[in-house]
Scaffold this active site. Structure first.
Site, PDB file in Angstrom:
ATOM      1  N   ASP A  35       0.853  -1.176   0.000  1.00  0.00           N
ATOM      2  CA  ASP A  35       0.000   0.000   0.000  1.00  0.00           C
ATOM      3  C   ASP A  35       0.903   1.246   0.000  1.00  0.00           C
ATOM      4  O   ASP A  35       2.113   1.144   0.258  1.00  0.00           O
ATOM      5  CB  ASP A  35      -0.881  -0.053   1.261  1.00  0.00           C
ATOM      6  CG  ASP A  35      -1.633   1.226   1.515  1.00  0.00           C
ATOM      7  OD1 ASP A  35      -2.261   1.748   0.589  1.00  0.00           O
ATOM      8  OD2 ASP A  35      -1.586   1.705   2.659  1.00  0.00           O
ATOM      9  N   PHE A  36       0.328   2.415  -0.287  1.00  0.00           N
ATOM     10  CA  PHE A  36       1.140   3.645  -0.286  1.00  0.00           C
ATOM     11  C   PHE A  36       0.950   4.443   1.010  1.00  0.00           C
ATOM     12  O   PHE A  36       1.816   4.440   1.878  1.00  0.00           O
ATOM     13  CB  PHE A  36       0.813   4.507  -1.513  1.00  0.00           C
ATOM     14  CG  PHE A  36       1.735   5.701  -1.638  1.00  0.00           C
ATOM     15  CD1 PHE A  36       3.060   5.533  -2.006  1.00  0.00           C
ATOM     16  CD2 PHE A  36       1.280   6.983  -1.375  1.00  0.00           C
ATOM     17  CE1 PHE A  36       3.930   6.618  -2.104  1.00  0.00           C
ATOM     18  CE2 PHE A  36       2.120   8.077  -1.475  1.00  0.00           C
ATOM     19  CZ  PHE A  36       3.451   7.893  -1.840  1.00  0.00           C
ATOM     20  N   ASP A  37      -0.217   5.086   1.167  1.00  0.00           N
ATOM     21  CA  ASP A  37      -0.435   5.944   2.345  1.00  0.00           C
ATOM     22  C   ASP A  37      -0.494   5.104   3.617  1.00  0.00           C
ATOM     23  O   ASP A  37      -1.293   4.174   3.726  1.00  0.00           O
ATOM     24  CB  ASP A  37      -1.733   6.728   2.182  1.00  0.00           C
ATOM     25  CG  ASP A  37      -1.637   7.761   1.075  1.00  0.00           C
ATOM     26  OD1 ASP A  37      -1.095   8.844   1.322  1.00  0.00           O
ATOM     27  OD2 ASP A  37      -2.101   7.467  -0.051  1.00  0.00           O
ATOM     28  N   ASP A 221      -1.938  -0.886   5.832  1.00  0.00           N
ATOM     29  CA  ASP A 221      -2.168  -0.257   7.133  1.00  0.00           C
ATOM     30  C   ASP A 221      -3.627   0.013   7.449  1.00  0.00           C
ATOM     31  O   ASP A 221      -3.943   0.423   8.565  1.00  0.00           O
ATOM     32  CB  ASP A 221      -1.424   1.083   7.201  1.00  0.00           C
ATOM     33  CG  ASP A 221      -2.165   2.176   6.426  1.00  0.00           C
ATOM     34  OD1 ASP A 221      -2.481   3.227   7.030  1.00  0.00           O
ATOM     35  OD2 ASP A 221      -2.442   1.977   5.231  1.00  0.00           O
TER      36      ASP A 221
END
Length: 283
Positions: A35-37, A221
């Protein structure tokens, strides 16, 4: 092999240990998806200011040439994640794929091109109705809309009581989304309205199949990452044809539902980057 393999943490579950061992045994057949954020980038009040954590690009550039692919799977538009991540034109990242809008968009480092579908008409309709809905909701000016191309997101992080604003908006936004053929994806003080049929699990499973991968790592997350966790869990229960996998939770206290299903929990993006660097060194 690197000289400091002890820097690589040990998963807490048998399935996670098996997944890590499979990656170490045949890295050229492994997919590492992230994932990124909240995973590669710290969560910030203004999503437009999110950037990959220092060291992310270096760690990915060290890891990517050793595995079948590194994939960033995000709800953001693919080109935004590429820009905020600093992923374009980096030597070593030729094996990087960015799957934006939960996999509806795809950017490949080799070509630098984004492939995207036409926008869903429901997103346009929802975008037009959101201002009046937010005005009537009574949550005040703390709720604001992020344009995401294939989706729209309503953030409450800036509200006087962010959680109360989030809770108050769930039902009306759910009704608005349903009326226009969309679904609502809840996250950490954000509610995203997007087309159905594509999620991080679908995107990840397709990539694993495309590459005929023999192992997979996924790190996330938030609630939107549960679908990817479920995809890995399904892949690794396929008996003789199963694909071993390692599930990593970034920020072990923020989203208990994710942490409970992880094989390995780390405190946030800095620790994720350290994990990626350690894995690259070990391979």
């Amino acid at each position: 092999m690197g000289s400091h393999p002890e820097n690589l943490p040990t998963p807490t579950t048998p399935a996670g240990r098996e997944g890590l061992e499979a990656v170490l045994a045949r890295p050229d057949r492994a997919v590492v998806a992230l994932d990124f954020d909240g995973t590669l980038a710290d969560i910030v009040p203004d999503p437009e200011r999110a950037r990959a954590h220092p060291g992310t690009v270096e760690a990915l550039a060290a890891l990517a040439p050793k595995v079948a692919a590194v994939a960033v799977i995000t709800g953001r538009p693919a080109d935004v994640a590429v820009r905020f991540g600093g992923f374009a034109g980096v030597p070593g990242l030729e094996h990087l794929v960015v799957l934006g809008h939960y996999g509806a968009e795809r950017w490949d480092a080799v070509t630098g091109a984004v492939h995207a579908p036409a926008p869903h008409p429901g997103v346009t309709a929802v975008r037009a109705e959101l201002p009046s809905l937010l005005e009537k909701s009574g949550v005040g000016e703390g709720a604001w809309v992020e344009e995401k191309g294939q989706a729209v997101a309503v953030h409450t992080r800036r509200a006087d009581d962010p959680q109360a604003a989030f809770d108050a908006l769930r039902a009306p936004l759910g009704e608005l989304a349903a009326r226009h053929g969309l679904i609502v994806e809840p996250g950490r003080l954000v509610l995203e309205l997007r087309p159905p049929g594509m999620d991080k699990g679908v995107a990840l499973a397709r990539l694993v199949t495309e590459l005929d991968a023999e192992s997979v790592v996924y790190a996330g997350d938030d609630l939107g990452d549960l679908a990817a966790f479920a995809a890995v869990e399904k892949l690794r229960t396929g008996g003789a044809d199963g694909v071993p996998g390692l599930l990593v939770c970034s920020g072990s206290t923020e989203v208990p539902e994710l942490a409970a299903r992880a094989d390995l929990s780390v405190p946030g993006p800095a620790a994720v980057v350290a994990l990626l660097a350690a894995l690259a060194e070990r391979l």
